[in-house]
Write a protein that holds these residues in place. Sequence first.
Motif, PDB file in Angstrom:
ATOM      1  N   HIS A   1       0.834  -1.204   0.000  1.00  0.00           N
ATOM      2  CA  HIS A   1       0.000   0.000   0.000  1.00  0.00           C
ATOM      3  C   HIS A   1       0.869   1.255   0.000  1.00  0.00           C
ATOM      4  N   SER A   2       1.515   1.500  -1.145  1.00  0.00           N
ATOM      5  CA  SER A   2       2.300   2.722  -1.292  1.00  0.00           C
ATOM      6  C   SER A   2       2.020   3.266  -2.691  1.00  0.00           C
ATOM      7  N   PRO A   3       2.292   4.573  -2.895  1.00  0.00           N
ATOM      8  CA  PRO A   3       1.957   5.176  -4.192  1.00  0.00           C
ATOM      9  C   PRO A   3       2.452   4.368  -5.390  1.00  0.00           C
ATOM     10  N   MET A   4       3.714   3.882  -5.317  1.00  0.00           N
ATOM     11  CA  MET A   4       4.259   3.181  -6.473  1.00  0.00           C
ATOM     12  C   MET A   4       3.392   1.989  -6.869  1.00  0.00           C
ATOM     13  N   TYR A   5       2.925   1.224  -5.872  1.00  0.00           N
ATOM     14  CA  TYR A   5       2.145   0.035  -6.190  1.00  0.00           C
ATOM     15  C   TYR A   5       0.701   0.379  -6.542  1.00  0.00           C
ATOM     16  N   PHE A   6       0.176   1.465  -5.967  1.00  0.00           N
ATOM     17  CA  PHE A   6      -1.151   1.901  -6.393  1.00  0.00           C
ATOM     18  C   PHE A   6      -1.110   2.294  -7.871  1.00  0.00           C
ATOM     19  N   LEU A   7      -0.065   3.015  -8.246  1.00  0.00           N
ATOM     20  CA  LEU A   7       0.062   3.417  -9.640  1.00  0.00           C
ATOM     21  C   LEU A   7       0.253   2.198 -10.528  1.00  0.00           C
TER      22      LEU A   7
ATOM     23  N   THR B   1       3.255   9.752 -14.544  1.00  0.00           N
ATOM     24  CA  THR B   1       3.034   9.802 -13.104  1.00  0.00           C
ATOM     25  C   THR B   1       3.966   8.841 -12.370  1.00  0.00           C
ATOM     26  N   MET B   2       4.124   7.646 -12.915  1.00  0.00           N
ATOM     27  CA  MET B   2       5.003   6.658 -12.279  1.00  0.00           C
ATOM     28  C   MET B   2       6.456   7.117 -12.318  1.00  0.00           C
ATOM     29  N   ALA B   3       6.827   7.754 -13.417  1.00  0.00           N
ATOM     30  CA  ALA B   3       8.195   8.260 -13.522  1.00  0.00           C
ATOM     31  C   ALA B   3       8.412   9.375 -12.498  1.00  0.00           C
ATOM     32  N   TYR B   4       7.388  10.234 -12.337  1.00  0.00           N
ATOM     33  CA  TYR B   4       7.475  11.318 -11.372  1.00  0.00           C
ATOM     34  C   TYR B   4       7.582  10.757  -9.949  1.00  0.00           C
ATOM     35  N   ASP B   5       6.793   9.731  -9.679  1.00  0.00           N
ATOM     36  CA  ASP B   5       6.822   9.082  -8.368  1.00  0.00           C
ATOM     37  C   ASP B   5       8.218   8.553  -8.055  1.00  0.00           C
ATOM     38  N   ARG B   6       8.851   7.899  -9.042  1.00  0.00           N
ATOM     39  CA  ARG B   6      10.221   7.379  -8.837  1.00  0.00           C
ATOM     40  C   ARG B   6      11.214   8.532  -8.675  1.00  0.00           C
ATOM     41  N   TYR B   7      10.977   9.620  -9.442  1.00  0.00           N
ATOM     42  CA  TYR B   7      11.860  10.787  -9.337  1.00  0.00           C
ATOM     43  C   TYR B   7      11.848  11.329  -7.903  1.00  0.00           C
ATOM     44  N   VAL B   8      10.648  11.495  -7.368  1.00  0.00           N
ATOM     45  CA  VAL B   8      10.549  12.017  -5.997  1.00  0.00           C
ATOM     46  C   VAL B   8      11.174  11.032  -5.017  1.00  0.00           C
ATOM     47  N   ALA B   9      10.902   9.737  -5.207  1.00  0.00           N
ATOM     48  CA  ALA B   9      11.396   8.733  -4.262  1.00  0.00           C
ATOM     49  C   ALA B   9      12.925   8.672  -4.260  1.00  0.00           C
TER      50      ALA B   9
ATOM     51  N   ILE C   1       5.433  14.712  -0.201  1.00  0.00           N
ATOM     52  CA  ILE C   1       5.068  15.095  -1.577  1.00  0.00           C
ATOM     53  C   ILE C   1       4.049  14.126  -2.162  1.00  0.00           C
ATOM     54  N   MET C   2       4.328  12.821  -2.007  1.00  0.00           N
ATOM     55  CA  MET C   2       3.422  11.831  -2.581  1.00  0.00           C
ATOM     56  C   MET C   2       2.481  11.286  -1.512  1.00  0.00           C
ATOM     57  N   ASP C   3       1.655  12.128  -0.946  1.00  0.00           N
ATOM     58  CA  ASP C   3       0.707  11.593   0.030  1.00  0.00           C
ATOM     59  C   ASP C   3      -0.484  10.980  -0.714  1.00  0.00           C
ATOM     60  N   ARG C   4      -1.369  10.395   0.069  1.00  0.00           N
ATOM     61  CA  ARG C   4      -2.506   9.663  -0.505  1.00  0.00           C
ATOM     62  C   ARG C   4      -3.336  10.540  -1.448  1.00  0.00           C
ATOM     63  N   GLN C   5      -3.563  11.776  -0.990  1.00  0.00           N
ATOM     64  CA  GLN C   5      -4.408  12.677  -1.763  1.00  0.00           C
ATOM     65  C   GLN C   5      -3.770  13.010  -3.121  1.00  0.00           C
ATOM     66  N   LYS C   6      -2.467  13.297  -3.075  1.00  0.00           N
ATOM     67  CA  LYS C   6      -1.740  13.625  -4.300  1.00  0.00           C
ATOM     68  C   LYS C   6      -1.801  12.453  -5.280  1.00  0.00           C
ATOM     69  N   CYS C   7      -1.683  11.254  -4.721  1.00  0.00           N
ATOM     70  CA  CYS C   7      -1.680  10.055  -5.545  1.00  0.00           C
ATOM     71  C   CYS C   7      -3.029   9.890  -6.245  1.00  0.00           C
ATOM     72  N   ILE C   8      -4.099  10.047  -5.506  1.00  0.00           N
ATOM     73  CA  ILE C   8      -5.443   9.939  -6.099  1.00  0.00           C
ATOM     74  C   ILE C   8      -5.620  11.024  -7.155  1.00  0.00           C
ATOM     75  N   TRP C   9      -5.147  12.203  -6.833  1.00  0.00           N
ATOM     76  CA  TRP C   9      -5.264  13.321  -7.755  1.00  0.00           C
ATOM     77  C   TRP C   9      -4.518  13.036  -9.071  1.00  0.00           C
ATOM     78  N   LEU C  10      -3.328  12.458  -8.961  1.00  0.00           N
ATOM     79  CA  LEU C  10      -2.537  12.141 -10.154  1.00  0.00           C
ATOM     80  C   LEU C  10      -3.224  11.087 -11.017  1.00  0.00           C
ATOM     81  N   VAL C  11      -3.772  10.061 -10.348  1.00  0.00           N
ATOM     82  CA  VAL C  11      -4.473   9.009 -11.094  1.00  0.00           C
ATOM     83  C   VAL C  11      -5.686   9.599 -11.810  1.00  0.00           C
TER      84      VAL C  11
END
Length: 312
Positions: free
Chosen positions: A56-62, A117-125, A135-145
Amino acid sequence: MEEANQSVVSEFIFQGLCDSQELQVILLLPVSILYLMTVLGNLFVVLLTITDHNLHSPMYFLLANLSFVDSCLSSVTTPKLITDLLKDDKTISFEGCMAQILCVHFFGGGEMVLLVTMAYDRYVAICKPLHYSSIMDRQKCIWLVLTSWIIGFVHAMSQLAMILELPFCGPRVVDSFFCDIPLVIKLACMDTDTLRIVINADSGLLATTCFILVLVSYTYILFTIHLNAKEGASKALSTCTSHITVVVLFFGPCIFIYLWPVSITWVNKFLAVFYTVITPLMNPAIYTLRNKEIKNAIKRLTNQHVNSRDNC
Ligand SMILES: *[C@@H]1O[C@H](CO)[C@@H](O)[C@H](O)[C@H]1NC(C)=O
């Protein structure tokens, strides 16, 4: 008279994958198996992500969203291709054809933005690890999707709007196995040169923009990994190489089809098979075979299963 002549076409005819009937029958089994593996593999990734709390982390949700989009993308064209392999008259209704165009561009466009979005997520990580969770909280992740879906939808609607009003009055043969816009507008009874440029620019712009963003993001990542080539670097590198493989597999054919000036029928057909049948299967394969977390999650799942059977 002119009015009556227009919109005579109520269905289109697919030329299919190849002319030879025998070859089509031979292709039936492998294509069906590939499709089945695509849907099952992708749904497995989605279910694994939802059920395993360690994922349950942004990378796997994406990733789960990507898998979901992949199985949808494959389902728009492949089932029809499979049933058509057995038929002599491969027809599709006008509405069915428009629906295919809409869905291919909706899921295809959505997937492109999702890859960004996935590339951005890895960039931040990797480049900003200390700020990752803020930066990549739950809300941001839903918003990106959500943004990916919206951009996909707007893109698909803009493509559809441009061809829906075209007059189709005679030719009906689409030299492919699904309704691909460049092939369908060729059949319109009017000069479509300008329209073709606009339509190609629409898809080309989306694909190129996404591709460049992804490229920039992974370039940053690779530089950062190179600079701190110590702890964790190899893990980050392996995650990124699987992402980059997926990106190349997906964008390569699209950019070639929409931006290459010369179009060669068999090359285009081959690429169309590639990005509707092969690429959607590659994603879960690449991630599950290369990713340690996913492998561990599968292990936990099978252990759980074994344990619960032992308890009975
Ligand atoms: C897609 O991503 C959202 C946002 O993180 C998540 O809540 C949702 O479960 C994901 N959907 C799928 C099908 O995995």
